[in-house]
Motif scaffolding. Structure first.
Motif, PDB file in Angstrom:
ATOM      1  N   GLU A 136     -36.730 -75.226 -63.843  1.00 60.43           N
ATOM      2  CA  GLU A 136     -37.457 -76.398 -63.867  1.00 60.43           C
ATOM      3  C   GLU A 136     -38.054 -76.932 -62.570  1.00 60.43           C
ATOM      4  OE1 GLU A 136     -34.519 -76.100 -65.198  1.00 60.43           O
ATOM      5  OE2 GLU A 136     -34.379 -76.315 -67.317  1.00 60.43           O
ATOM      6  N   LYS A 137     -37.323 -76.820 -61.557  1.00 58.60           N
ATOM      7  CA  LYS A 137     -37.822 -77.237 -60.218  1.00 58.60           C
ATOM      8  C   LYS A 137     -38.836 -76.212 -59.677  1.00 58.60           C
ATOM      9  CE  LYS A 137     -35.985 -78.155 -55.306  1.00 58.60           C
ATOM     10  NZ  LYS A 137     -34.678 -78.161 -54.762  1.00 58.60           N
ATOM     11  N   THR A 138     -38.688 -74.941 -60.076  1.00 56.37           N
ATOM     12  CA  THR A 138     -39.884 -74.053 -59.572  1.00 56.37           C
ATOM     13  C   THR A 138     -41.135 -74.272 -60.151  1.00 56.37           C
ATOM     14  OG1 THR A 138     -38.172 -72.344 -59.341  1.00 56.37           O
ATOM     15  CG2 THR A 138     -40.364 -71.616 -59.521  1.00 56.37           C
ATOM     16  N   VAL A 139     -41.193 -74.698 -61.565  1.00 59.28           N
ATOM     17  CA  VAL A 139     -42.138 -74.936 -62.469  1.00 59.28           C
ATOM     18  C   VAL A 139     -42.932 -76.373 -61.651  1.00 59.28           C
ATOM     19  CG1 VAL A 139     -43.197 -75.754 -64.584  1.00 59.28           C
ATOM     20  CG2 VAL A 139     -41.557 -74.222 -64.429  1.00 59.28           C
ATOM     21  N   ALA A 140     -41.953 -77.378 -61.350  1.00 63.17           N
ATOM     22  CA  ALA A 140     -42.514 -78.683 -60.769  1.00 63.17           C
ATOM     23  C   ALA A 140     -43.255 -78.369 -59.269  1.00 63.17           C
ATOM     24  CB  ALA A 140     -41.421 -79.831 -60.631  1.00 63.17           C
ATOM     25  N   THR A 141     -42.430 -77.399 -58.496  1.00 59.23           N
ATOM     26  CA  THR A 141     -43.094 -77.316 -57.200  1.00 59.23           C
ATOM     27  C   THR A 141     -44.276 -76.528 -57.343  1.00 59.23           C
ATOM     28  OG1 THR A 141     -40.763 -77.437 -56.408  1.00 59.23           O
ATOM     29  CG2 THR A 141     -42.389 -76.112 -55.052  1.00 59.23           C
ATOM     30  N   ALA A 142     -44.397 -75.600 -58.344  1.00 55.35           N
ATOM     31  CA  ALA A 142     -45.651 -74.855 -58.622  1.00 55.35           C
ATOM     32  C   ALA A 142     -47.026 -75.700 -58.890  1.00 55.35           C
ATOM     33  CB  ALA A 142     -45.489 -73.888 -59.553  1.00 55.35           C
ATOM     34  N   PHE A 143     -46.929 -76.702 -59.684  1.00 54.02           N
ATOM     35  CA  PHE A 143     -47.715 -77.606 -59.949  1.00 54.02           C
ATOM     36  C   PHE A 143     -48.076 -78.481 -58.887  1.00 54.02           C
ATOM     37  CE2 PHE A 143     -47.128 -76.834 -64.549  1.00 54.02           C
ATOM     38  CZ  PHE A 143     -48.522 -76.734 -64.992  1.00 54.02           C
ATOM     39  N   ALA A 144     -47.000 -79.124 -58.230  1.00 54.74           N
ATOM     40  CA  ALA A 144     -47.344 -79.888 -57.016  1.00 54.74           C
ATOM     41  C   ALA A 144     -48.071 -79.175 -55.733  1.00 54.74           C
ATOM     42  CB  ALA A 144     -45.930 -80.454 -56.507  1.00 54.74           C
ATOM     43  N   SER A 145     -47.842 -77.718 -55.814  1.00 50.33           N
ATOM     44  CA  SER A 145     -48.564 -77.040 -54.752  1.00 50.33           C
ATOM     45  C   SER A 145     -50.034 -76.642 -55.110  1.00 50.33           C
ATOM     46  CB  SER A 145     -47.776 -75.661 -54.545  1.00 50.33           C
ATOM     47  OG  SER A 145     -46.445 -75.953 -53.921  1.00 50.33           O
ATOM     48  N   LEU A 146     -50.360 -76.676 -56.301  1.00 53.40           N
ATOM     49  CA  LEU A 146     -51.792 -76.204 -56.546  1.00 53.40           C
ATOM     50  C   LEU A 146     -52.653 -77.747 -56.447  1.00 53.40           C
ATOM     51  CD1 LEU A 146     -50.947 -74.148 -59.582  1.00 53.40           C
ATOM     52  CD2 LEU A 146     -51.624 -73.255 -57.351  1.00 53.40           C
ATOM     53  N   THR A 147     -52.832 -77.843 -54.979  1.00 56.35           N
ATOM     54  CA  THR A 147     -53.621 -79.046 -54.816  1.00 56.35           C
ATOM     55  C   THR A 147     -55.209 -78.760 -55.224  1.00 56.35           C
ATOM     56  OG1 THR A 147     -52.441 -79.851 -53.093  1.00 56.35           O
ATOM     57  CG2 THR A 147     -54.309 -80.796 -53.049  1.00 56.35           C
ATOM     58  N   GLU A 148     -55.649 -77.582 -55.122  1.00 56.48           N
ATOM     59  CA  GLU A 148     -57.026 -76.985 -55.279  1.00 56.48           C
ATOM     60  C   GLU A 148     -57.305 -77.265 -56.762  1.00 56.48           C
ATOM     61  OE1 GLU A 148     -55.255 -74.515 -52.073  1.00 56.48           O
ATOM     62  OE2 GLU A 148     -54.550 -75.372 -53.921  1.00 56.48           O
ATOM     63  N   LEU A 149     -56.233 -77.054 -57.658  1.00 58.15           N
ATOM     64  CA  LEU A 149     -56.739 -77.285 -59.253  1.00 58.15           C
ATOM     65  C   LEU A 149     -56.156 -78.584 -59.561  1.00 58.15           C
ATOM     66  CD1 LEU A 149     -55.110 -73.915 -60.049  1.00 58.15           C
ATOM     67  CD2 LEU A 149     -57.580 -74.481 -59.620  1.00 58.15           C
ATOM     68  N   ALA A 150     -55.920 -79.839 -58.750  1.00 61.03           N
ATOM     69  CA  ALA A 150     -55.477 -81.017 -59.209  1.00 61.03           C
ATOM     70  C   ALA A 150     -56.063 -81.531 -60.155  1.00 61.03           C
ATOM     71  CB  ALA A 150     -55.192 -81.802 -57.802  1.00 61.03           C
ATOM     72  N   GLU A 151     -57.750 -81.391 -60.051  1.00 58.92           N
ATOM     73  CA  GLU A 151     -58.576 -82.033 -61.108  1.00 58.92           C
ATOM     74  C   GLU A 151     -58.295 -81.540 -62.661  1.00 58.92           C
ATOM     75  OE1 GLU A 151     -63.339 -82.759 -61.748  1.00 58.92           O
ATOM     76  OE2 GLU A 151     -62.688 -81.252 -60.050  1.00 58.92           O
ATOM     77  N   ARG A 152     -57.772 -80.249 -62.782  1.00 53.83           N
ATOM     78  CA  ARG A 152     -57.397 -79.729 -63.688  1.00 53.83           C
ATOM     79  C   ARG A 152     -55.995 -79.933 -64.242  1.00 53.83           C
ATOM     80  NH1 ARG A 152     -59.793 -73.814 -64.499  1.00 53.83           N
ATOM     81  NH2 ARG A 152     -58.773 -74.145 -66.508  1.00 53.83           N
ATOM     82  N   THR A 153     -54.909 -80.055 -63.354  1.00 51.16           N
ATOM     83  CA  THR A 153     -53.686 -79.887 -63.787  1.00 51.16           C
ATOM     84  C   THR A 153     -53.047 -81.480 -63.937  1.00 51.16           C
ATOM     85  OG1 THR A 153     -52.834 -79.693 -61.347  1.00 51.16           O
ATOM     86  CG2 THR A 153     -53.276 -77.824 -62.670  1.00 51.16           C
ATOM     87  N   VAL A 154     -53.596 -82.317 -62.980  1.00 51.79           N
ATOM     88  CA  VAL A 154     -52.941 -83.731 -62.704  1.00 51.79           C
ATOM     89  C   VAL A 154     -53.228 -84.675 -64.238  1.00 51.79           C
ATOM     90  CG1 VAL A 154     -53.443 -85.939 -61.890  1.00 51.79           C
ATOM     91  CG2 VAL A 154     -53.202 -83.973 -60.330  1.00 51.79           C
ATOM     92  N   PRO A 155     -54.367 -84.409 -65.044  1.00 53.45           N
ATOM     93  CA  PRO A 155     -54.144 -85.071 -66.060  1.00 53.45           C
ATOM     94  C   PRO A 155     -53.125 -84.645 -67.254  1.00 53.45           C
ATOM     95  CG  PRO A 155     -56.559 -84.553 -65.322  1.00 53.45           C
ATOM     96  CD  PRO A 155     -55.657 -83.897 -64.490  1.00 53.45           C
TER      97      PRO A 155
END
Length: 690
Positions: free
Chosen positions: A616-635
């Motif tokens: 779970e922690k690895t998944v959360a860190t992966a999403f948090a690290s992908l700032t370049e894709l924030a427009e698609r992942t944040v929503p």
């Protein structure tokens, strides 16, 4: 109605006489029985072997009826015994001892052919109720199947413990003979071996006072005497286990151990004079085991008498020296005179006593070192081996000792050569003069010699640069298991281009374990070489998930992520053969791929909704690290976070300021209550460090 009765009567009279007899005898209570007719065995066999369970039951009932049962019928039933013995058991139970001779022979035959699972032992034990159990036990303790012997022994012990069977000396003798006929188990088989079951049963049948033990020790059969001696240490501590939670029980157990121990010593010491050498040898070993009990006073004189007797068997004299060492005291004075004994077995035992004394001492006795060095010239390889091992505990062997050990690297015995190398390879004592020997071992030695030479070369470091080529060649020799062993040892010490070439070749080996181990060496010892990167890029297309994991981790951790890394990570997440930690590594690698990970968003969202265990922690860190894709992942994260998704909330809490506008825009699409609840959860996650 009369017509039906008449037809039935005619059909009945047309039946064979033997079958009519069976039916009549199987008739329910109150109906007529023709028990006066002789019973024909063939009729019963037809019924018993038929598929009709009711018919078999009726036949069994008929067999149990009182009446004449011929020896011919008994023999026929015994001959038909198979694994399906249930229908016969009450028949035999009603016959008692009359059927036992034939039944014993048949059961032993079944036991020999099929093992105990056929039920022969179970059948006889059932029949033995109220009959001659002792006789049956004696028969089955001679079974050719060791599992059956073990089961019989356990049964005897259990029945005797419940007071349902009285053990006499005939049973004890049979147990002793069964124990001698049953191979001792390896250490891995302990707890499931027939040998152990029989051993424990024999212990349990000995009385507290030792009277039964005394009779066994006086038995005319040397096998029985030898087994009795071997059982003594177990008998001493029997019934003294599992009582240590209660102080009184513990004290009583300890007292009983002392009492039985003294009896054991008194009974065992005379066995050192037994006419059979096997018994004398076991007596020596038993006294050594009893030495663990400090409360017992074991005399040293009988052991020294064995040691000093030139007519005694060599191995008994050697064991006597080892047993004398177990008793403590001035061991050196008692055994040192035998260092020059004519028997190599005795000389080896004396050196072993010395070695164990040196190894167990914080300050090894320096007087032993020159004796070990002198023993390196002994004509017997066993003595030289013990001498070489004895020198290993000494921190500073000295120049003369090192030179003698170096010369022994050419010993004709491989075990001696290896032990000398181990003694040299301590505290940087390995002299450069050993290089010719090491080179020979690397190229021509046995597998053990090659691995020992490798250890020595790695310890020499740059001083052994001349042996780089043989070490590189060693990496490519042997089977896959051997190559993996070599690579694992190179992981922390490999150096030089020749070894690099060999490791790169192993990275393309046909064996997956070899490829995996080679990548480990490359990552640890040659991380910045261009060819190392090429090897890890090739690993991305490997057929084994473990090798692919190595490739994506190496490239992602060094900021060398490519589309190939993303593709390999996606394939790893989809692979049914990948295990949890391999998928977790793929998720972590995607988190380091930046914009390149855009094609992996569907797989990341799947991992978000159904993460691998503990990832779970690895998944959360992966999403948090992908700032370049924030427009698609944040929503997607905000949508799930509003529903209380813990991983999504953790990912939002870890995002940096660059993703702030996208987070704010996604939050604005929520209702006021949803937004307030989610913002509170995000703040809480940040405070807790999630």
């Amino acid at each position: 109605m009369l017509l039906v009765v008449a037809i039935g009567t005619v059909l009945w009279r047309q039946q064979p006489r033997s079958e009519r007899t069976v039916r009549e005898r199987a008739a329910p209570e109150g109906e007529a029985r023709a028990s006066e007719f002789p019973v024909e065995p063939e009729a019963f066999m037809v019924w018993f072997k038929g598929a009709d369970g009711e018919a078999r039951a009726r036949a069994g009932t008929a067999l149990r009826e009182p009446g004449p049962v011929s020896d011919r019928l008994i023999a026929a039933v015994v001959a038909s015994l198979t694994a399906d013995w249930f229908p016969y058991r009450e028949f035999f139970g009603s016959l008692g001892a009359r059927a036992l001779p034939a039944l014993e022979a048949a059961a032993m035959q079944l036991d020999a052919e099929h093992g105990r699972h056929v039920g022969a032992f179970d059948l006889v034990m059932w029949i033995a109720r109220g009959n001659d159990r002792r006789r049956l036990f004696l028969v089955f303790l001679r079974s050719p199947d060791e599992d059956t012997r073990g089961t019989v022994a356990t049964t005897i012990s259990a029945l005797a413990g419940e007071g349902l069977f009285r053990v006499d000396d005939s049973i004890r003798r049979a147990l002793a003979l069964a124990l001698d006929a049953t191979p001792a188990p390896s250490i891995h088989a302990w707890g499931s071996s027939a040998h152990v079951e029989i051993f424990l049963a024999l212990e349990a049948t000995l009385d507290e006072e030792g009277a039964a033990l005394t009779r066994l020790l006086a038995d005319e059969n040397s096998v029985v005497r030898g087994v009795a001696v071997a059982v003594v240490p177990g008998w001493v501590i029997a019934r003294a286990t599992n009582v240590y939670e209660d102080d009184r029980a513990r004290e009583a157990a300890e007292a009983s151990v002392v009492v039985r121990g003294r009896v054991a010593v008194d009974r065992t010491v005379p066995m050192l004079s037994d006419p059979d050498p096997g018994v004398r040898g076991r007596a020596v070993q038993t006294l050594a085991q009893l030495a663990d009990h400090d409360e017992l006073s074991i005399p040293t004189a009988p052991l020294l008498a064995c040691l000093s007797n030139p007519n005694e068997v060599d191995y008994i004299r050697g064991n006597a020296a080892l047993a004398r060492a177990e008793l403590g005291g001035d061991v050196k004075a008692d055994v040192l005179p035998y260092l020059d004994d004519q028997s190599p077995v005795v000389r080896t035992a004396v050196l072993r006593v010395a070695r164990e004394s040196v190894e167990s001492s914080d300050a090894p006795d320096p007087d032993w070192r020159p004796r070990f060095v002198a023993a390196l010239d002994d004509p017997d390889a066993r003595v030289r081996l013990e001498a070489a091992k004895g020198l290993q505990p000494f921190a500073s062997p000295g120049a003369a000792c090192r030179e003698r050990l170096r010369a022994c690297l050419g010993d004709p015995d491989v075990s001696v050569r290896l032990a000398c190398a181990d003694s040299l390879n301590r505290d940087d004592a390995l002299p450069l003069e050993t290089l010719p020997h090491l080179k020979s071992w690397l190229t021509e030695g046995s597998e053990a010699e090659r691995l020992t030479a490798l250890e020595c070369v790695l310890a020499l470091g740059e001083r052994a640069a001349l042996l780089e080529a043989p070490v590189a060649a060693l990496t490519l020799t042997g089977d896959a298991k051997f190559r993996v062993t070599v690579l694992n040892r190179l992981k922390w010490h490999a150096r030089g281009d020749a070894i690099l070439e060999a490791v790169l070749a192993c990275a393309s080996d046909e064996a997956p374990k070899v490829r995996f181990a080679a990548l480990d060496v490359l990552a640890e010892r040659y991380p910045d070489r261009l060819r190392t990167r090429d090897a890890f890029e090739r690993a991305l297309s490997d057929s084994k998930p473990a090798v692919v994991q190595k490739g994506i981790e190496y490239l992602a951790d060094r900021g060398q992520a490519t589309k190939q890394v993303v593709r390999a990570s996606i394939d790893l997440l989809r692979s049914p053969n990948a295990v949890r930690w391999q998928k977790e590594a793929a998720i972590g690698a995607l988190g380091q791929c930046g914009a390149l990970a855009a094609t992996a968003i569907p797989q990341l969202l799947e991992a978000l909704d159904d993460p691998p265990t503990f990832a779970e922690k690895t998944v959360a860190t992966a999403f948090a690290s992908l700032t370049e894709l924030a427009e698609r992942t944040v929503p997607e994260l905000v949508k799930r976070g509003a529903r209380g998704h813990e991983i999504a909330i953790t990912a939002l809490a870890q995002m940096d300021r660059a993703a702030g506008p996208h987070v704010a825009a996604a939050l604005a699409r929520l209702t006021a209550d949803e937004r307030e609840t989610l913002e509170r959860a995000i703040r809480k996650a940040r405070r807790s460090g999630r």
